[in-house]
Design a protein around this motif. Structure first.
Motif, PDB file in Angstrom:
ATOM      1  N   SER A   9       0.865  -1.176   0.000  1.00 17.54           N
ATOM      2  CA  SER A   9       0.000   0.000   0.000  1.00 17.54           C
ATOM      3  C   SER A   9       0.895   1.217   0.000  1.00 17.54           C
ATOM      4  O   SER A   9       1.908   1.261   0.692  1.00 17.54           O
ATOM      5  N   THR A  10       0.542   2.215  -0.794  1.00 18.77           N
ATOM      6  CA  THR A  10       1.367   3.400  -0.883  1.00 18.77           C
ATOM      7  C   THR A  10       1.043   4.312   0.274  1.00 18.77           C
ATOM      8  O   THR A  10      -0.114   4.600   0.564  1.00 18.77           O
ATOM      9  N   PRO A  16       6.495   2.818  -1.220  1.00 19.18           N
ATOM     10  CA  PRO A  16       5.362   2.047  -0.749  1.00 19.18           C
ATOM     11  C   PRO A  16       5.763   1.242   0.476  1.00 19.18           C
ATOM     12  O   PRO A  16       6.900   0.816   0.614  1.00 19.18           O
ATOM     13  N   GLN A  65      -4.298   4.315  -3.840  1.00 19.73           N
ATOM     14  CA  GLN A  65      -4.108   4.645  -2.426  1.00 19.73           C
ATOM     15  C   GLN A  65      -5.425   4.408  -1.714  1.00 19.73           C
ATOM     16  O   GLN A  65      -6.268   5.282  -1.631  1.00 19.73           O
ATOM     17  N   SER A  68      -8.143   6.952  -0.082  1.00 22.08           N
ATOM     18  CA  SER A  68      -8.040   8.292  -0.643  1.00 22.08           C
ATOM     19  C   SER A  68      -9.055   8.456  -1.772  1.00 22.08           C
ATOM     20  O   SER A  68      -9.377   7.510  -2.482  1.00 22.08           O
ATOM     21  N   ALA A 237       4.424   4.941  -6.202  1.00 22.49           N
ATOM     22  CA  ALA A 237       4.374   5.713  -4.962  1.00 22.49           C
ATOM     23  C   ALA A 237       4.942   7.112  -5.163  1.00 22.49           C
ATOM     24  O   ALA A 237       4.395   8.101  -4.654  1.00 22.49           O
ATOM     25  N   LEU A 240       2.339   9.179  -7.077  1.00 27.47           N
ATOM     26  CA  LEU A 240       1.231   9.572  -6.225  1.00 27.47           C
ATOM     27  C   LEU A 240       1.634  10.725  -5.306  1.00 27.47           C
ATOM     28  O   LEU A 240       0.860  11.661  -5.076  1.00 27.47           O
TER      29      LEU A 240
END
Length: 246
Positions: A9-10, A16, A65, A68, A237, A240
């Protein structure tokens, strides 16, 4: 087959976060999960100004993400959809207004000095102008170590739920960044995700980049996909973070 998978998961920052490694089954999607997940695949329509031609490929909408909700979407597609021998193309998600689905930014794999569509770097992270409809499924990504057996699902529309096998790479095509598969494919399916099911949830593990590549004297055909390995997820990551997704 069992494999060691890295659930990723970032998180805030540039890298990440990887949870503890778990032994999980590498399985194709069941029928219900397939039917829900396939709507995460969108058509990507790209226009080449120099020739006036249009090119159709696929991309998958990512839940890049979890938790989010930015005002845009992140897609995963292929680099060769965005750029050809005549230079960059203007792309949009087909079927939604341009004000929503226009591709306004992209991060692509590094180009090979001699081969425009080198398979191992033929990926693209895309950002839409606005968020796609809320009912669009958004899939999470999974980094898994190199494997040469098991079942995956190629999220093809119209429906083709049949699982397909992951195959051992022939000696002449042993790039660890690639996944060799037996999914039925055709021209125009570049960018289609290969997905597995873990504890009832779908995860994208690779993106299809080419079809029917002959190997050896038997001329067997294989599908080629770019794995979502740790290097790719670090790039995701970073992207993002730059895009302001917390």
């Amino acid at each position: 087959m069992l494999l060691i998978a890295l659930l990723v998961s970032t998180m805030p920052g540039l890298h990440p976060r990887a949870g503890a490694s778990d032994i999980v089954a590498f399985d194709a999607l069941d029928a219900q999960t397939y039917d829900i997940s396939r709507d995460s695949v969108v058509q990507l329509l790209c226009h080449e100004e120099q020739t006036g031609r249009y090119f159709l490929s696929r991309a998958v909408v990512l839940d890049a993400q979890p938790g989010s909700r930015p005002g845009f979407d992140i897609l995963l597609g292929t680099r060769h959809a965005l750029r050809g021998n005549n230079g960059p193309r203007t792309c949009q998600v087909r079927g939604v207004p341009e004000s929503v689905g226009e591709i306004v930014d992209a991060r692509t794999g590094p180009p090979h000095p001699e081969h425009l569509t080198e398979f191992s770097s033929d990926w693209a992270i895309l950002r839409t102008r606005r968020r796609l409809p809320d009912e669009t499924p958004r899939l999470r990504v999974l980094a898994a170590g190199p494997i040469d057996q098991g079942d995956v699902s190629l999220l093809v529309r119209p429906v083709d739920r049949a699982p397909c096998d992951v195959r051992q790479s022939p000696p002449a095509f042993s790039d660890p960044g690639l996944l060799i598969h037996g999914c039925r494919s055709r021209q125009g399916l570049s960018g289609t995700p290969l997905v597995v099911q873990i504890d009832g949830e779908p995860f994208v593990v690779a993106v299809h980049v080419g079809h029917t590549i002959p190997f050896g004297e038997t001329q067997d055909s294989y599908g080629i996909a770019r794995r979502l390995n740790g290097e790719f997820l670090t790039t995701l990551a970073e992207y993002l973070h730059e895009a302001g997704i917390p």
